[in-house]
Enzyme design. Structure first.
Site, PDB file in Angstrom:
ATOM      1  N   VAL A  72       0.857  -1.177   0.000  1.00  0.00           N
ATOM      2  CA  VAL A  72       0.000   0.000   0.000  1.00  0.00           C
ATOM      3  C   VAL A  72       0.902   1.240   0.000  1.00  0.00           C
ATOM      4  CG1 VAL A  72      -0.232   0.054   2.531  1.00  0.00           C
ATOM      5  CG2 VAL A  72      -1.988   1.101   1.105  1.00  0.00           C
ATOM      6  N   GLY A  75       0.546   6.751   3.386  1.00  0.00           N
ATOM      7  CA  GLY A  75      -0.237   7.981   3.386  1.00  0.00           C
ATOM      8  C   GLY A  75       0.621   9.226   3.471  1.00  0.00           C
ATOM      9  N   ASP A  80       3.001  14.411   1.496  1.00  0.00           N
ATOM     10  CA  ASP A  80       4.178  15.096   0.976  1.00  0.00           C
ATOM     11  C   ASP A  80       3.908  15.684  -0.409  1.00  0.00           C
ATOM     12  OD1 ASP A  80       7.080  15.625   1.734  1.00  0.00           O
ATOM     13  OD2 ASP A  80       7.281  14.863  -0.313  1.00  0.00           O
TER      14      ASP A  80
END
Length: 162
Positions: A72, A75, A80
């Site tokens: 994955v 986040g 960023d």
């Protein structure tokens, strides 16, 4: 205004906005492929809006290490990207200095980005731009997948340092 992938790459080389001014990170940390819309008077707060995207490549480095057997996109990389885009907005406004993330007020994650995703979309709604004593921008941002907002960040802050 728009910026192509080749212009985004130029921004990561450090001289697109002039030597010593806003610059995108290079290689693996560059989380933007193109900027599809940027203006300085539209958006929710009538102070500017920026739209961009990133094509997801199943071979992106982060999928191999986050998490083993359950890949994955972290986040924090989407967050960023929003800071990166706020730096681009400041640089495209002609403000001098090197961009640095200064913080965020509130972040909410409601979805995940897997290697089989096609692309993700970013949007910034510019809230305020300060020119003195230090150039700084404040914006709300979103990351969307398949037309659905999956990350929301309020009061993103980026400053331009001399």
């Amino acid at each position: 205004m728009q910026f192509s992938n080749s212009q985004i790459r130029e921004m990561s080389e450090g001289e697109f906005f002039g030597k010593g001014n806003a610059q995108l990170p290079s290689a693996e940390m560059l989380m933007i492929d193109r900027i599809t819309h940027i203006d300085d008077c539209g958006g929710l707060y009538q102070r500017g809006r920026l739209d961009a995207d990133l094509k997801i490549d199943p071979q992106h480095w982060f999928f191999d290490c986050h998490f083993k057997g359950d890949p994955v996109m972290p986040g924090c990389l989407g967050l960023d990207a929003l800071w990166q885009l706020l730096g681009v907005f400041l640089g495209s406004s002609g403000l001098p200095g090197k961009g640095r993330a200064l913080g965020v007020g509130k972040v909410k994650f409601t979805g995940q980005i897997y290697p089989d995703a096609d692309s993700i979309q970013y949007q910034l709604q510019i809230k305020r731009i300060f020119k003195k004593p230090m150039a700084m921008g404040i914006a709300d941002g979103t990351v969307s997948l398949d037309g659905k907002v999956i990350y929301r960040a309020d009061d993103l802050k980026v400053g331009l340092l001399s």
